[in-house]
Design a protein around this motif. Structure first.
Motif, PDB file in Angstrom:
ATOM      1  N   LYS A   1     -24.927   5.406  55.483  1.00 12.88           N
ATOM      2  CA  LYS A   1     -25.692   6.506  54.875  1.00 12.88           C
ATOM      3  C   LYS A   1     -25.854   7.685  55.838  1.00 12.88           C
ATOM      4  CE  LYS A   1     -26.737   3.962  51.198  1.00 12.88           C
ATOM      5  NZ  LYS A   1     -26.227   4.246  49.847  1.00 12.88           N
ATOM      6  N   SER A   2     -24.900   7.836  56.727  1.00 11.27           N
ATOM      7  CA  SER A   2     -25.032   8.813  57.807  1.00 11.27           C
ATOM      8  C   SER A   2     -24.088   9.992  57.608  1.00 11.27           C
ATOM      9  CB  SER A   2     -24.728   8.127  59.155  1.00 11.27           C
ATOM     10  OG  SER A   2     -24.667   9.065  60.195  1.00 11.27           O
ATOM     11  N   ASP A   3     -24.601  11.201  57.850  1.00  6.16           N
ATOM     12  CA  ASP A   3     -23.748  12.390  57.771  1.00  6.16           C
ATOM     13  C   ASP A   3     -22.654  12.382  58.831  1.00  6.16           C
ATOM     14  OD1 ASP A   3     -24.660  13.680  55.532  1.00  6.16           O
ATOM     15  OD2 ASP A   3     -26.120  14.918  56.595  1.00  6.16           O
TER      16      ASP A   3
ATOM     17  N   ILE B   1     -22.708   7.574  50.445  1.00  4.14           N
ATOM     18  CA  ILE B   1     -23.593   8.297  51.379  1.00  4.14           C
ATOM     19  C   ILE B   1     -24.494   9.245  50.596  1.00  4.14           C
ATOM     20  CG2 ILE B   1     -23.648  10.002  53.252  1.00  4.14           C
ATOM     21  CD1 ILE B   1     -21.093   8.659  54.336  1.00  4.14           C
ATOM     22  N   GLY B   2     -23.917  10.036  49.722  1.00  3.96           N
ATOM     23  CA  GLY B   2     -24.698  10.802  48.752  1.00  3.96           C
ATOM     24  C   GLY B   2     -25.510  11.964  49.274  1.00  3.96           C
ATOM     25  N   THR B   3     -25.362  12.336  50.542  1.00  2.00           N
ATOM     26  CA  THR B   3     -26.114  13.464  51.078  1.00  2.00           C
ATOM     27  C   THR B   3     -25.454  14.780  50.650  1.00  2.00           C
ATOM     28  OG1 THR B   3     -24.811  13.496  53.115  1.00  2.00           O
ATOM     29  CG2 THR B   3     -26.776  12.080  53.084  1.00  2.00           C
ATOM     30  N   PRO B   4     -26.133  15.920  50.812  1.00  2.00           N
ATOM     31  CA  PRO B   4     -25.487  17.202  50.482  1.00  2.00           C
ATOM     32  C   PRO B   4     -24.160  17.399  51.214  1.00  2.00           C
ATOM     33  CG  PRO B   4     -27.836  17.516  50.763  1.00  2.00           C
ATOM     34  CD  PRO B   4     -27.549  16.101  51.153  1.00  2.00           C
ATOM     35  N   LYS B   5     -24.096  16.965  52.468  1.00  2.00           N
ATOM     36  CA  LYS B   5     -22.861  17.109  53.234  1.00  2.00           C
ATOM     37  C   LYS B   5     -21.747  16.265  52.619  1.00  2.00           C
ATOM     38  CE  LYS B   5     -21.145  16.995  58.000  1.00  2.00           C
ATOM     39  NZ  LYS B   5     -21.506  16.749  59.431  1.00  2.00           N
ATOM     40  N   ALA B   6     -22.083  15.046  52.198  1.00  2.00           N
ATOM     41  CA  ALA B   6     -21.088  14.173  51.576  1.00  2.00           C
ATOM     42  C   ALA B   6     -20.632  14.744  50.231  1.00  2.00           C
ATOM     43  CB  ALA B   6     -21.675  12.778  51.396  1.00  2.00           C
ATOM     44  N   LYS B   7     -21.589  15.302  49.450  1.00  2.00           N
ATOM     45  CA  LYS B   7     -21.234  15.895  48.166  1.00  2.00           C
ATOM     46  C   LYS B   7     -20.315  17.110  48.358  1.00  2.00           C
ATOM     47  CE  LYS B   7     -25.474  14.349  45.891  1.00  2.00           C
ATOM     48  NZ  LYS B   7     -26.792  14.750  45.324  1.00  2.00           N
TER      49      LYS B   7
ATOM     50  N   VAL C   1     -19.260  11.488  57.490  1.00  2.00           N
ATOM     51  CA  VAL C   1     -18.571  12.342  56.514  1.00  2.00           C
ATOM     52  C   VAL C   1     -17.245  12.871  57.042  1.00  2.00           C
ATOM     53  CG1 VAL C   1     -18.714  14.488  55.183  1.00  2.00           C
ATOM     54  CG2 VAL C   1     -20.671  12.918  55.268  1.00  2.00           C
TER      55      VAL C   1
END
Length: 527
Positions: free
Chosen positions: A478-480, A509-515, A483
């Protein structure tokens, strides 16, 4: 209505720092509410026990903001500060009285009256009988909190008249909390009347909760009479919970004579719950006789639940001398729950002898789940050699389930491995199940360190399935930080299954960076 910070110290007259906060708020510091700011500053002086400064600050607040909703607070704390400054009891009593008369609905009124009860008793003892009438009025008509304050004061007086008053309040009250408090006070009155009342309450009070309070008050008094009352309750037809409380109260007496009694109940009582409770109660008795009794129950009791209770009691008695019996229970006991409980009790004993028993269980236990439990017990044991034992099991056990459990045990306590050590274990492991367990643990660690280790593994590893597992582990971090590694795999890896796994991991991961990375992949595909 305002909720306010207040300590029981106010009622008992002790240091504010000595007791926990009962539940309060300080007004918010809003520049538009100058009275609230003034109260907050004045109250901080109370908490710092700067009594003269607090008195002045509270007086000033009341004078500057006569219509403020905090005036009653300020008036109360002014009285309290006067008391702490050692002003005469008469003047402090009068201060509280004026406050209570002026603010009958204040949240502080009961506290003021409680303090008046305490001070009034002291003044009456000093020969000023006129104060006793006020106290009597509060005892009869006050709230529960005021009555409790009166009871504390009466307990401190401790004479025959005080006992008579306390017993009268008990007989009239229907409040369980107040009656239980009186029960515990009675144990401090050294008189036949007080003991007789406790005995009557224990045997026949209609409220089981009050009965239980009486049982423990009687146990604290100790002596043959107290033991007899507890035994009488056990023989009675009292509520089952009351009879169980009598067993625990017997255990708390720490009298050697009760050991055979509790042992008989544990081994022979037809009520399984009573037998189990008797075995638990032996935990409170610290003697060689009690330990011998617990060992006997472990060997002779037919009900597994009674034996589990005895095992719990054994945990507080002895150390390495218990190991032979515990080992026998672990390896030969048919009840798996009891066997497992004994196993972890071995771990709690600690030391090399304890570790040796755990190693024997790991090597010779017939039940696979027991051997897996032994790995976690070894991790819990900790100390020198534990990590080597677990690493050996992870790398060399012929049973994949045992090897896998060893990896998870390596993440417990002192044995815990960091990402680099886990990567080394990954390279050495032959079992796919072990390698998967290592990847799960690397991912669970999270952070840049785990991402770096997994990225290196992906560059060095040739096995396609292991590489896919490593990609999914990157998603689990779950870490940026993962990515850019995953994005590079999507763009450049030659294995289509790995590229697909990398896309799925970005979604995990689902973070803004991953998206954003997923959008970039889609845009590139459209181009």
């Amino acid at each position: 209505m305002k909720t306010r910070t207040f300590r029981l110290a106010i009622v008992l007259g002790v240091s504010l720092a000595a007791l926990p906060v009962r539940g309060a708020v300080i007004p918010p510091e809003n520049p538009q509410e100058k009275d609230a700011v003034a109260y907050k500053q004045a109250y901080s002086l109370v908490l710092e026990e700067k009594w003269e400064d607090a008195r002045k600050a509270m007086e000033k607040l009341a004078a500057d903001f006569p219509s403020s909703s905090w005036v009653d607070d300020a008036r109360f704390w002014k009285c309290y500060s006067l008391e702490k400054l050692g002003q005469s009891m008469e003047s402090v009593f009068e201060c509280y009285k004026e406050f209570a008369d002026a603010y009958p609905k204040s949240d502080w009124t009961d506290d003021a009256r409680s303090n008046m009860v305490r001070i009034g008793h002291e003044l009456a003892k000093a020969g000023k009988a006129e104060y006793e009438a006020v106290v009597k009025s509060f005892e009869e008509n006050g709230s529960e909190e005021v009555k409790l304050a009166a009871l504390y004061a009466l307990e401190n007086i401790g004479d025959e008249e005080a006992l008579k008053t306390v017993l009268g309040i008990f007989d009239k009250s229907k409040d369980e909390k107040l009656r239980s408090r009186i029960v515990f006070m009675l144990q401090d009155f050294d008189s036949p009347e007080a003991f007789a009342k406790l005995r009557a309450i224990a045997l026949s009070d209609p409220d089981p909760r009050v009965q239980k309070s009486a049982l423990f008050a009687i146990a604290d008094r100790e002596g043959a009479e107290s033991l007899q009352v507890l035994k009488d309750v056990l023989k009675s037809k009292a509520d089952p919970e009351v009879r169980k409380a009598a067993l625990f109260a017997l255990g708390e007496t720490d009298d050697p004579s009760i050991v055979p009694y509790l042992t008989d109940v544990a081994l022979a009582d037809p009520d399984a719950e009573m037998a189990r409770t008797a075995a638990f109660a032996l935990e409170g008795t610290d003697s060689k006789e009690a330990r011998a009794a617990v060992l006997r129950i472990l060997k002779e009791a037919k009900d597994p639940e009674v034996r589990k209770a005895a095992l719990f009691s054994l945990g507080e008695k002895g150390g390495t001398e218990n190991l032979p019996l515990l080992k026998e229970i672990v390896l030969r006991e048919a009840d798996k729950d009891l066997s497992r409980a004994a196993l972890f009790q071995v771990a709690e004993i600690g030391g090399p002898e304890s570790l040796a028993v755990l190693k024997d269980v790991l090597a010779s236990g017939k039940d696979k789940q027991l051997r897996r439990d032994a790995l976690f017990a070894i991790a819990e044991h900790g100390g020198e050699g534990v990590r080597d034992i677990l690493l050996d099991a992870a790398l060399n056990s012929p049973e994949e389930e045992i090897a896998e459990s060893a990896v998870f045990a390596l993440m417990e306590g002192e044995a815990k491995l960091g990402p680099e050590a886990l990567l080394d274990l990954m390279k050495k492991a032959r079992s796919p199940r072990v390698r998967r367990a290592v990847l799960i643990n690397i991912a669970d660690e999270g952070g840049a360190g785990s991402v770096d280790v997994l990225a290196r593994l992906l560059k060095e590893e040739k096995d396609p399935e292991t590489r896919r597992m490593a990609v999914f582990a990157l998603g689990q971090t779950k870490s940026d930080e993962a990515v850019p590694v995953l994005l590079d795999l999507v763009r450049n890896d030659k294995d289509p299954k790995v590229r697909t796994a990398a896309v799925q991991a970005l979604g995990e991961i689902g973070t803004p960076k991953a998206k954003a990375a997923l959008v970039e992949i889609l845009d590139k595909k459209e181009d």
